[in-house]
Design a protein around this motif. Structure first.
Motif, mmCIF file in Angstrom:
data_model
loop_
_atom_site.group_PDB
_atom_site.id
_atom_site.type_symbol
_atom_site.label_atom_id
_atom_site.label_comp_id
_atom_site.label_asym_id
_atom_site.label_seq_id
_atom_site.Cartn_x
_atom_site.Cartn_y
_atom_site.Cartn_z
ATOM 1 N N LEU A 125 23.761 -28.803 11.487
ATOM 2 C CA LEU A 125 22.306 -28.702 11.650
ATOM 3 C C LEU A 125 21.708 -27.762 10.613
ATOM 4 O O LEU A 125 20.676 -28.054 10.006
ATOM 5 N N LYS A 126 22.398 -26.617 10.417
ATOM 6 C CA LYS A 126 21.875 -25.625 9.466
ATOM 7 C C LYS A 126 21.848 -26.215 8.053
ATOM 8 O O LYS A 126 20.878 -26.059 7.322
ATOM 9 N N ARG A 127 22.936 -26.911 7.688
ATOM 10 C CA ARG A 127 22.998 -27.526 6.357
ATOM 11 C C ARG A 127 21.860 -28.500 6.163
ATOM 12 O O ARG A 127 21.199 -28.537 5.147
ATOM 13 N N ARG A 128 21.631 -29.328 7.225
ATOM 14 C CA ARG A 128 20.633 -30.373 7.100
ATOM 15 C C ARG A 128 19.252 -29.757 6.914
ATOM 16 O O ARG A 128 18.461 -30.210 6.096
ATOM 17 N N ARG A 129 19.006 -28.666 7.693
ATOM 18 C CA ARG A 129 17.697 -28.043 7.585
ATOM 19 C C ARG A 129 17.525 -27.396 6.214
ATOM 20 O O ARG A 129 16.478 -27.501 5.587
ATOM 21 N N ALA A 130 18.609 -26.739 5.713
ATOM 22 C CA ALA A 130 18.535 -26.110 4.399
ATOM 23 C C ALA A 130 18.271 -27.165 3.332
ATOM 24 O O ALA A 130 17.465 -26.967 2.413
ATOM 25 N N VAL A 175 25.687 -18.228 16.166
ATOM 26 C CA VAL A 175 25.386 -17.878 14.784
ATOM 27 C C VAL A 175 26.115 -16.602 14.366
ATOM 28 O O VAL A 175 26.723 -16.548 13.307
ATOM 29 N N VAL A 221 26.561 -26.859 14.811
ATOM 30 C CA VAL A 221 25.565 -25.872 14.380
ATOM 31 C C VAL A 221 25.542 -25.787 12.849
ATOM 32 O O VAL A 221 24.467 -25.777 12.227
ATOM 33 N N THR A 222 26.724 -25.737 12.226
ATOM 34 C CA THR A 222 26.783 -25.688 10.763
ATOM 35 C C THR A 222 26.106 -26.911 10.161
ATOM 36 O O THR A 222 25.336 -26.807 9.204
ATOM 37 N N TRP A 252 18.098 -18.873 19.655
ATOM 38 C CA TRP A 252 18.725 -19.888 18.832
ATOM 39 C C TRP A 252 19.001 -19.419 17.405
ATOM 40 O O TRP A 252 20.130 -19.436 16.943
ATOM 41 N N ARG A 253 17.956 -18.946 16.703
ATOM 42 C CA ARG A 253 18.105 -18.711 15.270
ATOM 43 C C ARG A 253 19.151 -17.638 14.979
ATOM 44 O O ARG A 253 19.904 -17.744 14.017
ATOM 45 N N GLU A 254 19.193 -16.593 15.808
ATOM 46 C CA GLU A 254 20.211 -15.560 15.627
ATOM 47 C C GLU A 254 21.089 -15.489 16.876
ATOM 48 O O GLU A 254 21.487 -14.411 17.310
#
Lengths: 242, 193
Positions: A217-222, A44, A214-215, A37-39
Motif C-alpha cells: 500500500l505504501k509503495r502504491r501511494r508513493a 509501521v 502494508v508495504t 494508521w500512518r504511524e
C-alpha cells in the motif's frame, strides 16, 4: 529553553521500524490520529511484536489485551507528562518503568477479577506489558516533553493503533484457524479449520502477510504521489505548503 | 529428580522454545540475527543474564514476596534492571575484553521480555533454586539456538533472489514461521517423556 534529551537506547526499534518523534509541530488532531494508521506502532514502527504474535489466536484475547495495553499506555502517559518537572533526567527511564509497572499491576488484578478465563489464556503476557516497547517508547519520545492533554491524545492514538493491529491479526487467525469469530461459528460443521493459523507459526505468517500488504500500500501511494508530481509539480508544491 | 531436571531443560530449550513457541525475546531475534557471530554473542549474554535473574528471582520469591505478593511485577522489573546495571559495571572492571565483546547487548537485555517472562514462569510454576537455574540455562540455550539458526538462514538468504517488496521484516517473519513449524515437531517429546 527546553533542554534536549538524548533518546534512550531502546533496542525496540532496532529492527528497521521508522523512527517516530515530534520532529515538527503537530496539531492535537494529528497527535490523536497518526497512531491509528500512518504511524501505527505495530504495522509501521514494528514495536510490540511479542504480544502481537502471542495473544492474537482469538478475537476475544486480542480485544482484552488491546484494552489492557490501552489503559496502561493512557495512564502512564498522563502520569509521566504530569510529573515531567519533578523527574531527574538521570533516573527518568527507571521512573517510567516504575509508573508503567504500577499500572500493569492494576490491569492484571482487574483482568483476573473480571475475565479469569481470558486472563489465564493470556498467561504471562499481561505482566509483560511492562516491557512493551510501545509504552516506554511513547513516554521517552512524547509524554516526557509535551503537555498533559497532548500526551493523553497521543497515548490514545497509539493505544488505538495497537488495538487495530491486534484485532486485524486476531480476526484473520481466528476466522482461518477456528472457522469462527468471537467464538461464533461462521462456516458450519463442514469447515475444516486451518489449525496452524492459531498455533505459533500462524502468528508469524499472518504478521508477515499483513506487513507485506502494508508495504505494498505504501509503495502504491508513493508511486501515485510521484506520478502526480511529474504531471503537475505546482499543485503538489502548493498542497505541501498548505 | 534428575529426570525432572533434564526434562525442564529440554522443555525450555526446544519444546517450549522461548522465541519460536512463546514469542518471548522477539526484538533481538528480529534485530540482531543478521550475522551468526553477533547472534552467538547475543545468545551468550542472554544465558548469562537469565541465569543470574533466576537466582535473584528465587531469592526474592523466598525472602520478600511471600509477604507482599502484590509487589511482584514492580520488584521483578527493578531487580532485573539494577542487576543488569551491576553486572555491566562488574564485567567492565574485571574483564574489559568481554565487556567490549558484549558491547551494547548487555544493557539492552533489560527490556527483553524473555527475562521478565522467565521470572514470571519461574514464579507461576513454583520452581526451586536448582530447577530455576536449569530452566534459565535451558531457556537461554533455546534463545541462542533460535538466534543462530535464524542468523545462518539469513546469511544464505541475503544472496537469494527475494522480491523487492518482501525484503526486510516480512521475509524474516516468514523464515521465523517456518522455523516455528519445524520446532512444533518437538512437541512429540512431550508424549514420549
Amino acid at each position: 529553553m527546553k533542554k534536549e534529551i538524548a533518546p534512550a537506547e531502546l533496542h525496540c526499534g532496532a529492527h528497521g521500524g521508522a523512527p517516530v518523534g515530534p520532529r515538527r509541530a503537530t496539531t492535537p488532531g494529528e497527535d490523536l490520529l497518526r497512531g491509528l494508521w500512518r504511524e501505527n506502532p505495530v504495522l509501521v514502527q514494528l514495536l510490540g511484536l511479542c504480544p502481537t504474535l502471542a495473544v492474537t489466536n482469538s478475537v476475544a484475547n486480542s480485544i482484552v489485551m488491546g484494552l489492557a495495553t490501552f489503559f496502561v499506555l493512557l495512564g502512564s502517559s498522563f502520569l509521566v507528562s504530569s510529573l515531567k518537572r519533578f523527574v531527574p533526567n538521570a533516573v527518568r527511564i527507571s521512573t517510567y518503568v516504575l509508573i508503567i509497572a504500577t499500572f500493569v499491576t492494576v490491569a492484571e488484578m482487574v483482568l483476573q477479577a473480571l475475565v479469569p478465563d481470558i486472563y489465564r489464556a493470556l498467561g504471562p503476557f499481561v505482566a509483560l506489558i511492562i516491557v512493551n516497547c510501545i509504552i516506554l517508547g511513547r513516554q521517552e519520545a512524547f509524554a516526557s516533553r509535551q503537555p498533559v492533554g497532548r500526551a493523553v491524545l497521543d497515548a490514545a492514538g497509539m493505544g488505538g493503533g495497537f488495538m487495530i493491529a491486534l484485532l486485524l491479526m486476531g480476526s484473520i487467525r481466528e476466522v482461518l484457524g477456528s472457522g469462527s469469530f468471537l467464538g461464533v461459528s461462521l462456516f458450519g460443521p463442514g469447515y475444516e479449520p486451518w489449525v496452524i493459523m492459531v498455533l505459533p507459526p500462524g502468528g508469524f505468517f499472518t504478521l508477515a502477510f499483513i506487513l507485506l500488504t502494508v508495504t505494498w500500500l505504501k509503495r502504491r501511494r508513493a508511486a501515485g504521489a510521484s506520478a502526480r508530481a511529474m504531471e503537475r509539480p505546482d499543485a503538489v508544491a502548493a498542497e505541501r505548503a498548505a | 529428580m534428575m529426570g525432572d531436571l533434564v526434562w525442564i531443560f529440554f522443555s525450555a530449550m526446544v519444546v517450549n522454545n522461548f522465541t519460536l513457541m512463546l514469542f518471548l525475546g522477539l526484538c533481538p531475534f528480529l534485530g540482531v540475527s543478521g550475522r551468526v557471530e553477533t547472534a552467538l554473542r547475543m545468545g551468550a549474554a542472554n544465558i548469562f543474564v537469565l541465569t543470574i535473574t533466576a537466582v535473584s528471582v528465587w531469592a526474592l520469591n523466598t525472602f520478600v514476596l511471600a509477604y507482599a505478593p502484590y509487589l511482584r511485577l514492580i520488584a521483578f522489573i527493578i531487580v532485573i534492571a539494577s542487576l543488569v546495571q551491576i553486572v555491566e559495571m562488574v564485567i567492565k572492571k574485571l574483564s574489559p575484553v568481554l565487556f567490549r565483546q558484549l558491547g551494547i547487548f548487555l544493557p539492552l537485555i533489560t527490556t527483553n521480555c524473555a527475562i521478565l517472562g522467565l521470572a514470571i514462569f519461574q514464579t507461576n510454576r513454583g520452581y526451586g533454586l536448582l530447577e530455576g537455574l536449569v530452566f534459565a540455562i535451558g531457556a537461554g540455550a533455546g534463545l541462542t539456538l533460535a538466534l543462530v539458526l535464524m542468523a545462518s538462514i539469513r546469511e544464505s538468504v541475503d544472496l537469494g533472489d527475494v522480491p523487492e517488496i518482501a525484503k526486510g521484516t516480512a521475509l524474516v517473519l516468514v523464515i521465523a514461521g517456518s522455523l516455528s513449524l519445524a520446532f512444533m515437531g518437538f512437541a512429540g517429546l512431550l508424549s514420549s517423556a
